[in-house]
Design an enzyme around this catalytic site. Structure first.
Site, PDB file in Angstrom:
ATOM      1  N   PHE A   8     -11.384  63.811  85.344  1.00 33.64           N
ATOM      2  CA  PHE A   8     -11.996  64.730  84.374  1.00 33.64           C
ATOM      3  C   PHE A   8     -10.913  65.639  83.824  1.00 33.64           C
ATOM      4  CE2 PHE A   8     -15.615  67.937  83.547  1.00 33.64           C
ATOM      5  CZ  PHE A   8     -15.957  67.290  82.366  1.00 33.64           C
ATOM      6  N   LYS A 127      -3.966  52.871  82.808  1.00 35.44           N
ATOM      7  CA  LYS A 127      -3.216  51.624  82.565  1.00 35.44           C
ATOM      8  C   LYS A 127      -2.881  50.860  83.846  1.00 35.44           C
ATOM      9  CE  LYS A 127      -0.334  54.375  80.274  1.00 35.44           C
ATOM     10  NZ  LYS A 127      -1.027  55.484  79.648  1.00 35.44           N
ATOM     11  N   VAL A 154      -4.257  50.981  75.600  1.00 37.29           N
ATOM     12  CA  VAL A 154      -3.216  50.733  74.588  1.00 37.29           C
ATOM     13  C   VAL A 154      -3.656  51.380  73.282  1.00 37.29           C
ATOM     14  CG1 VAL A 154      -1.909  48.976  73.325  1.00 37.29           C
ATOM     15  CG2 VAL A 154      -2.687  48.489  75.650  1.00 37.29           C
ATOM     16  N   GLY A 208       3.129  68.993  74.183  1.00 38.37           N
ATOM     17  CA  GLY A 208       2.238  68.263  75.091  1.00 38.37           C
ATOM     18  C   GLY A 208       2.303  66.756  74.916  1.00 38.37           C
ATOM     19  N   LYS A 226       2.052  49.129  78.757  1.00 40.26           N
ATOM     20  CA  LYS A 226       1.114  48.690  77.708  1.00 40.26           C
ATOM     21  C   LYS A 226       1.445  47.271  77.249  1.00 40.26           C
ATOM     22  CE  LYS A 226       0.507  53.449  76.196  1.00 40.26           C
ATOM     23  NZ  LYS A 226       1.128  54.494  75.356  1.00 40.26           N
TER      24      LYS A 226
END
Ligand SMILES: NC(=O)c1ccc[n+]([C@@H]2O[C@H](COP(=O)([O-])OP(=O)(O)OC[C@H]3O[C@@H](n4cnc5c(N)ncnc54)[C@H](OP(=O)(O)O)[C@@H]3O)[C@@H](O)[C@H]2O)c1
Length: 340
Positions: A8, A127, A154, A208, A226
């Protein structure tokens, strides 16, 4: 449809905000009225309520720092372990938006197996499990008659996997190449504007884009993770980091950037995939190339097909709402599947 959410943070909260803000539209347009029955974090508590958690109360509690701030109500269970939560939640779908670990895929991988054992479909933004254990997860999901969806892994909610696997079904995809790490693309764009590597990195961190430890981005490992996912999904290829070339952008200097510009080219960190292999490395590409114009934190993927030629998809590669939307797109697909 009852949903359980592991993680979360940015993505999980983005998803819950979308459910809160678009609840009426989702119900009216698609007849979709999910209930979020469980939420787990690593250090900020967990909640389970079979009748469905309140989105505003959840977001207020986490903004206050801990799910313990969620108001008491009959039937609410607090601070179960993530494993117990999966076993007890009775949800149809596990959404995995916990922290990515590209070395082991854990603990998310075990959560996914536990969720399949508990008869849940899987939707991942994380991922790790897909990059490292796609085949095993897919086989176990198929054996259980469950779906494994992972659009958010991705290019966030930009539908790279859905484009390749659904919209382009019937085409043979021979090759894919793309810019699938926003942090490095942002840094290269800033360096073209004259910033040094370290200034560009500091700015990416301040905004960020980059983690405090930026290694996974700048050394190419995030893009490589990815690429493993794309290789598995597009070409059914079981690659590992050990059998692909992975290079990042940390060796690119301002002199390199200027030399490329003088030659009418631009440096990009390019993931390249074919049915026989994959690589991630910085490449000089001509300014006229569709990927050359993709700047800042934006991602792009070009798929080369037999029937349609090249198709290039450009869009967000990260972000709270952008990745929250990926989870929504996957659960909407499950909803549509149930209705058929
Ligand atoms: N952010 C993006 O734009 C983006 C884009 C695409 C994919 N993703 C992927 O989506 C996932 C979530 O990203 P994020 O940005 O939301 O990360 P984040 O803000 O760091 O949040 C991660 C959440 O996972 C929780 N968590 C970690 N380990 C857990 C465990 N064992 N059990 C239960 N909860 C656990 C954390 O708990 P605490 O709060 O206690 O730390 C936190 O709530 C990652 O795998 C990331 O790679 C992110």
């Amino acid at each position: 449809m009852k949903l359980a959410l592991i993680g979360f943070g940015t993505v999980g909260q983005g998803f819950v905000e979308i459910l809160r803000d678009k609840g009426a539209a989702l119900r009216d347009q698609y007849g979709f009225a999910p209930q979020l029955v469980a939420v787990a974090t690593r250090s900020r508590g967990s909640l389970l309520l079979a009748s469905g958690l309140d989105y505003d109360a959840l977001l207020t509690a986490i903004a206050g720092g801990h799910l313990d701030q969620y108001p008491d109500m009959p039937g609410l269970q607090r601070n179960l372990s993530t494993e117990a939560l999966i076993q007890q939640c009775g949800a149809e779908v596990l959404l995995e938006a916990g922290t990515t670990d590209l070395q082991s895929g854990q603990p998310a991988l075990d959560y996914c197996y536990a969720a399949l054992d508990a008869n849940m479909h899987l939707v991942l933004a994380n991922k790790g499990p897909i990059a490292l254990a796609y085949n095993e997860l897919r086989e176990r999901a198929q054996a259980k008659g469950k779906r494994l969806l992972f659009e958010g892994t991705v290019m966030a909610g930009t539908p790279s996997l859905r484009l390749a696997l659904q919209a382009l079904a019937g085409c043979t995809i021979s090759e894919a190449h793309g810019i699938i790490n926003g942090t490095t693309n942002y840094m290269l764009t800033q360096m073209e504007g004259g910033m040094s590597y370290s200034e560009a990195l500091a700015q990416a961190q301040a905004l960020g884009y980059a983690e405090a430890d930026p290694t996974a981005d700048v050394d190419g490992w995030d893009a490589a993770g990815k690429a493993l996912i794309l290789a598995a999904a597009l070409f059914n290829q079981k690659l590992t980091f050990a059998n692909m070339t992975v290079r990042g952008i940390s060796q690119i200097s301002l002199e390199d950037i200027h030399a490329a510009r003088t030659a009418g080219e631009r440096w990009k960190l390019i993931a390249h995939l074919t049915p026989s292999g994959a690589s991630v490395q910085p490449m000089r590409i001509p300014l006229a190339h569709p990927l050359a114009g993709v700047s800042g934190g934006t991602n792009a993927l070009t798929l080369s097909t037999d029937l349609l030629g090249d198709v290039t998809l450009i869009g967000a590669g990260a972000g709270r709402k952008q990745t929250g939307f990926a989870l929504l797109a996957d659960v909407l697909e499950l909803h549509r599947m149930k209705q058929r």
